[in-house]
Design an enzyme around this catalytic site. Structure first.
Site, PDB file in Angstrom:
ATOM      1  CG  ASP A  23     -30.624  11.099  40.838  1.00 29.66           C
ATOM      2  OD1 ASP A  23     -29.533  10.356  40.078  1.00 29.66           O
ATOM      3  OD2 ASP A  23     -31.787  10.306  40.552  1.00 29.66           O
ATOM      4  CE  LYS A 128     -30.251   7.100  40.794  1.00 26.18           C
ATOM      5  NZ  LYS A 128     -31.870   7.232  41.065  1.00 26.18           N
ATOM      6  CB  CYS A 161     -33.501   9.601  43.840  1.00 25.93           C
ATOM      7  SG  CYS A 161     -34.530   9.147  42.162  1.00 25.93           S
TER       8      CYS A 161
HETATM    9  N1  TIU Z   1     -33.629  11.752  41.814  1.00 26.84           N
HETATM   10  C1  TIU Z   1     -34.877  12.054  41.940  1.00 26.84           C
HETATM   11  O1  TIU Z   1     -35.253  11.788  43.312  1.00 26.84           O
HETATM   12  N2  TIU Z   1     -35.880  11.834  40.944  1.00 26.84           N
HETATM   13  C2  TIU Z   1     -37.570  12.542  41.488  1.00 26.84           C
HETATM   14  O2  TIU Z   1     -37.967  12.284  40.769  1.00 26.84           O
HETATM   15  N3  TIU Z   1     -36.897  12.828  42.733  1.00 26.84           N
HETATM   16  C3  TIU Z   1     -38.775  13.762  42.576  1.00 26.84           C
HETATM   17  O3  TIU Z   1     -38.373  14.377  43.725  1.00 26.84           O
HETATM   18  N4  TIU Z   1     -39.252  14.059  41.472  1.00 26.84           N
END
Ligand code: TIU
Length: 223
Positions: A23, A128, A161
């Site tokens: 991500d 995802k 994530c």
């Molecule tokens: N990619 C990921 O970690 N999604 C999140 O929502 N992370 C947060 O720390 N909010």
């Protein structure tokens, strides 16, 4: 090959190992995206981009498999449970129009991986709907087809994530290593705690190591 890692050395073969970058999207790293809508200071995350870029270039140079993930929902939000969309009091909810397009929606400018780490032809890109890279994706099957047994993780955010994906991988039988300076959180204490809890109890979830240890291993391979 082996990496000087904690809690002990991490042994891997290039042919059965993938680099998984979680991500690294504008939605989390740049202002105006999902991360900022949740009230976070997103400027913390860009610090890992140079180290992650060095790892990506070295891994590509060695011929290793690269997997990129994106937290991304379908435009009709049919894969976004109301519990996820309605949680908390964000300034913008998933699917709302923001300065980089609709928040956390596939295909929107803010949902793209940042330019510095953009995927190239031949690399796997997984959209995802959850926090983990394995939930409701075909990632496990793709990795099995390629006989991958070891996963090197980087990306954001460490305790959300990235850690979820590492735990999902662990339960599916992969040996996972988290690259310490290629992952970041909006909460430095949560990053530190995650690194500790992953490698505690003899590596209960996996290993951690600085990216320099991986780069050394790859240089050794070149002879
Ligand atoms: N990619 C990921 O970690 N999604 C999140 O929502 N992370 C947060 O720390 N909010």
């Amino acid at each position: 090959m082996h990496i000087d890692a904690r809690p002990f050395a991490y042994e891997f073969d290039l042919a059965t190992t993938a680099l998984v970058l979680i991500d690294m999207q504008r939605d989390f790293i740049e202002p105006g995206g999902f991360g900022e809508s949740l009230g976070n200071d997103v400027s913390l995350l860009e610090a890992i981009v140079p180290a992650t870029q060095r790892v990506l270039q070295a891994w590509r140079g060695a011929g290793g498999l690269v997997v990129h993930t994106r937290e991304a929902h379908r435009p009709d939000l049919s894969d976004c449970p109301p519990a996820k969309r309605n949680r908390g009091a964000p300034t913008l909810r998933i699917g709302d129009a923001g300065p980089m397009g609709r928040i956390l929606v596939a295909g929107e400018p803010g949902n793209q991986i940042i330019e510095a780490l953009a995927p190239v032809a031949g690399e796997i890109v997984i959209d995802k709907p959850g926090k983990g890279a394995f939930y409701a994706t075909g990632l496990h099957e793709l990795l099995q087809q390629r006989r991958i047994t070891h996963l090197l993780f980087g990306g954001v955010t460490t305790e959300v994530c990235v850690q979820t994906s590492l735990r999902e991988a662990n339960d599916r039988g992969y040996d996972g290593l988290l690259l310490e300076d290629c992952t970041e959180s909006y909460f430095p204490a949560f990053k530190a705690a995650t690194l500790e809890m992953v490698r505690a109890q003899g590596g209960i979830v996996g290993w951690t190591a600085p990216s320099s240890a991986l780069l050394s291993a790859l240089r050794g391979q070149e002879g």
